[in-house]
Design a protein around this motif. Structure first.
Motif, PDB file in Angstrom:
ATOM      1  N   THR A 170       0.807  -1.227   0.000  1.00  0.00           N
ATOM      2  CA  THR A 170       0.000   0.000   0.000  1.00  0.00           C
ATOM      3  C   THR A 170       0.838   1.274   0.000  1.00  0.00           C
ATOM      4  OG1 THR A 170      -1.832  -1.131   1.111  1.00  0.00           O
ATOM      5  CG2 THR A 170      -1.775   1.271   1.262  1.00  0.00           C
ATOM      6  N   GLY A 171       1.791   1.380   0.904  1.00  0.00           N
ATOM      7  CA  GLY A 171       2.564   2.618   1.026  1.00  0.00           C
ATOM      8  C   GLY A 171       3.421   2.913  -0.180  1.00  0.00           C
ATOM      9  N   THR A 172       4.077   1.898  -0.708  1.00  0.00           N
ATOM     10  CA  THR A 172       4.900   2.073  -1.903  1.00  0.00           C
ATOM     11  C   THR A 172       4.019   2.451  -3.089  1.00  0.00           C
ATOM     12  OG1 THR A 172       6.442   0.428  -1.026  1.00  0.00           O
ATOM     13  CG2 THR A 172       6.628   0.955  -3.367  1.00  0.00           C
ATOM     14  N   GLU A 173       2.855   1.815  -3.175  1.00  0.00           N
ATOM     15  CA  GLU A 173       1.917   2.127  -4.245  1.00  0.00           C
ATOM     16  C   GLU A 173       1.432   3.570  -4.158  1.00  0.00           C
ATOM     17  OE1 GLU A 173      -1.722  -0.372  -5.952  1.00  0.00           O
ATOM     18  OE2 GLU A 173      -2.293   0.750  -4.148  1.00  0.00           O
ATOM     19  N   SER A 174       1.143   4.056  -2.952  1.00  0.00           N
ATOM     20  CA  SER A 174       0.639   5.431  -2.803  1.00  0.00           C
ATOM     21  C   SER A 174       1.659   6.441  -3.314  1.00  0.00           C
ATOM     22  CB  SER A 174       0.284   5.721  -1.342  1.00  0.00           C
ATOM     23  OG  SER A 174       1.437   5.858  -0.533  1.00  0.00           O
ATOM     24  N   ILE A 175       2.936   6.176  -3.068  1.00  0.00           N
ATOM     25  CA  ILE A 175       3.999   7.081  -3.545  1.00  0.00           C
ATOM     26  C   ILE A 175       4.033   7.094  -5.067  1.00  0.00           C
ATOM     27  CG2 ILE A 175       6.512   7.414  -3.617  1.00  0.00           C
ATOM     28  CD1 ILE A 175       6.533   6.169  -0.747  1.00  0.00           C
ATOM     29  N   LEU A 176       3.929   5.907  -5.666  1.00  0.00           N
ATOM     30  CA  LEU A 176       3.981   5.831  -7.127  1.00  0.00           C
ATOM     31  C   LEU A 176       2.730   6.431  -7.772  1.00  0.00           C
ATOM     32  CD1 LEU A 176       5.647   2.340  -7.468  1.00  0.00           C
ATOM     33  CD2 LEU A 176       6.603   4.521  -8.211  1.00  0.00           C
ATOM     34  N   MET A 177       1.578   6.285  -7.135  1.00  0.00           N
ATOM     35  CA  MET A 177       0.363   6.911  -7.648  1.00  0.00           C
ATOM     36  C   MET A 177       0.475   8.435  -7.587  1.00  0.00           C
ATOM     37  SD  MET A 177      -2.464   4.348  -5.971  1.00  0.00           S
ATOM     38  CE  MET A 177      -3.910   5.169  -6.610  1.00  0.00           C
ATOM     39  N   ALA A 178       1.028   8.934  -6.491  1.00  0.00           N
ATOM     40  CA  ALA A 178       1.223  10.384  -6.362  1.00  0.00           C
ATOM     41  C   ALA A 178       2.235  10.888  -7.380  1.00  0.00           C
ATOM     42  CB  ALA A 178       1.700  10.703  -4.940  1.00  0.00           C
TER      43      ALA A 178
END
Length: 425
Positions: A170-178
């Motif tokens: 989740t956290g790594t994905e949120s950074i890449l989405m941002a």
């Protein structure tokens, strides 16, 4: 024209440190935040140790009003709001109560679950015909997007305000989405991060699966043992990490401090095919994720100085090292430094990727590789692939240029982000 994306703010709520200064000191010195948990013992969990941030009422009142904290028991939202607002302030941004929202700023702040304790309270009160005693914030505390909704309101965000959820990734994905949203010019800045609730109702399922260690209840700080031959399962943890991502032009124009640049990354899934299952990663997908992240970042595998791995202290640690080695085509002494924050904080589940990303960026900014603890007895599968010197057990002070951070989550989902040290022209 695509925008360059940089990191201008950091915030963290971790088992071994709440706030950047305390957290940085802890990871540099190998300080564990894992402790005995009396509630887990009372409930007869096999694993009776955990990593849980310590938040006093006095600290909570710096972020929430007394009215907001009435009937409030969502630890995930509490952790996320503290980490998020700290990152916002660290970026030199203000919490102005303007009439109009900040249309250029948003948040993508992930979680696995929200308000489990509130759900439990709801079940009991509803069954006892006391629905009205739940309080007016019951919905906000239990909706998955509660953490991003709270942050959106406290910061007056007018761009995308949403919550993602991809288990440990989740956290790594949120950074890449941002990163993608800013790169495409759809936002000037995004507060990216993730959080995880704490407590037996979050951790019970993992204890039932027997993936948590039960051998170190009398020695909590020795319980989380990534890459160790004596690893016997992960230690459950919780907390939140937050990063302010911003387009370079905007950051420079306002004179912001820049920690690092996000060069790119990749998200994929193994489809639970081949060797991939709900709980085990598909090696083909993991290697593909790493390779595609490197290609997307426009770098060569040899340029990676360090890896912050997923490395949970389970039987899959050796496979993860093998996947990195094959994807990078590097082994022995040529392999980058690699470390696992989980040795000090346990597995913070949906909060793990963002907390570990904060640790990765701090290493770039301050020039160090934090130590792995509890791995003096490295697993033979790992030492057969890479030189022991690449798994530091003491702090290494060293200028780093590029770090790869990856998360591999339940559901056979993967994320890898590439960070680069910021050097002003």
């Amino acid at each position: 024209m695509e925008k360059r994306v940089v990191i201008t703010g950091l915030g963290v709520v971790a088992p071994n440190g709440v706030g950047l200064d305390v957290f940085t000191h802890a990871i540099k010195n190998g300080i564990s935040g894992i402790k005995h948990d009396a509630e887990l013992e009372r409930l007869q969990f096999s694993c009776q140790i955990a990593g849980k941030p310590e938040i006093s009422t006095e600290l909570a009142l710096q972020y929430f009003s007394e009215l907001e904290l009435r009937n409030f028991n969502s630890t995930g939202i509490l952790y996320g709001v503290i980490a998020g607002i700290d990152a916002w302030k660290d970026a030199g941004l203000t919490l102005e109560n303007n009439e109009e929202p900040d249309w250029d700023s948003g948040t993508i702040f992930g979680t696995g679950t929200s308000g489990i304790d509130k759900f439990r309270e709801s079940i009991y009160k509803i069954d006892d015909f006391q629905t009205r005693r739940l309080g007016s914030t019951a919905v906000a505390q239990t909706m998955n997007s509660g953490v991003s909704a709270y942050l959106g309101g406290k910061l007056g965000l007018g761009n995308q305000v949403t919550t993602n959820s991809s288990a440990c990734t989740t956290g790594t994905e949120s950074i890449l989405m941002a990163y993608e949203r800013i790169k495409l010019g759809q936002a000037k800045r995004i507060l990216a991060g993730s959080t995880s609730d704490s407590g037996p109702y979050i951790w019970g399922g993992f204890d039932a699966m027997r993936v948590c260690t039960f051998k170190h209840n009398d020695a909590p700080e020795q319980g989380s043992r990534p890459m160790s031959a004596s690893a016997s399962g992960f230690v459950p943890g919780s907390g939140a990490g937050a990063l302010v991502l911003e387009d370079l032009e905007t950051a420079l124009a306002r004179g912001a401090r820049i920690y690092a640049e996000v060069l790119g990354g990749n998200i994929n899934s193994g489809g639970q095919r081949g060797l991939g299952t709900m709980t085990a990663p598909n090696p083909m997908a993991v290697q593909r994720c790493i390779k595609n992240a490197i290609a997307n970042a426009g770098i060569h595998p040899n340029e990676i100085d360090a890896i912050n791995g997923h490395l949970t202290a389970t039987s899959k640690d050796g496979l993860e090292i093998q996947n990195w080695s094959e994807a990078l085509e590097r082994k022995g002494k040529d392999f980058p430094y690699i470390n696992s924050l989980k040795s000090m904080v346990g597995h913070c589940l949906s909060g793990a990727g963002s907390i570990e990303s904060v640790a990765s960026v701090l290493q770039l900014d301050q020039g160090f590789v934090f130590p792995n603890i509890n791995c003096d007895d490295l697993h033979a599968e790992i030492t057969a692939l890479i030189d022991e010197s690449k798994i530091p057990k003491e702090l290494i002070k060293k200028e780093l240029n590029i770090i790869a951070k990856a998360s591999f989550g339940f559901g056979d989902v993967n994320g890898c982000v590439i960070f680069k040290k910021w050097k002003a022209a």
